[in-house]
Motif scaffolding. Sequence first.
Motif, PDB file in Angstrom:
ATOM      1  N   GLY A   6      -7.439 -15.219  -6.011  1.00 24.02           N
ATOM      2  CA  GLY A   6      -8.541 -14.806  -5.154  1.00 24.02           C
ATOM      3  C   GLY A   6      -8.186 -13.526  -4.420  1.00 24.02           C
ATOM      4  O   GLY A   6      -8.639 -13.290  -3.311  1.00 24.02           O
ATOM      5  N   GLN A  11     -12.269 -12.949  -7.529  1.00 21.12           N
ATOM      6  CA  GLN A  11     -11.685 -14.229  -7.907  1.00 21.12           C
ATOM      7  C   GLN A  11     -11.601 -14.268  -9.431  1.00 21.12           C
ATOM      8  O   GLN A  11     -12.536 -13.845 -10.118  1.00 21.12           O
ATOM      9  N   LEU A  29     -16.069 -16.460  -0.487  1.00 21.26           N
ATOM     10  CA  LEU A  29     -15.371 -16.888  -1.701  1.00 21.26           C
ATOM     11  C   LEU A  29     -16.090 -18.078  -2.322  1.00 21.26           C
ATOM     12  O   LEU A  29     -16.563 -18.962  -1.603  1.00 21.26           O
TER      13      LEU A  29
END
Length: 77
Positions: A6, A11, A29
């Motif tokens: 990440g 990612q 995220l």
Amino acid sequence: EFYYSGWWVVQRIRVDGILVWRRISWSTLSDRAEFSLPAGVDPQCRSGKIEIDFARGLRIRRFRLWIADELVFDEIK
């Protein structure tokens, strides 16, 4: 070999060095990802899925990996 990163705003998931999933995450995220295993790794091209629980500071608190709906890895820190 399974690899999750990440780093910075991208990612990535790699399986045996092959990129199977990628997401640019500018503000949030992704805590879930679905992918297919490469034919060179798994001739059946089964599906895979990860779920990540993040703690403060984007530290990974729990990481789970499923292959074909079977939980194969579950780590809680």
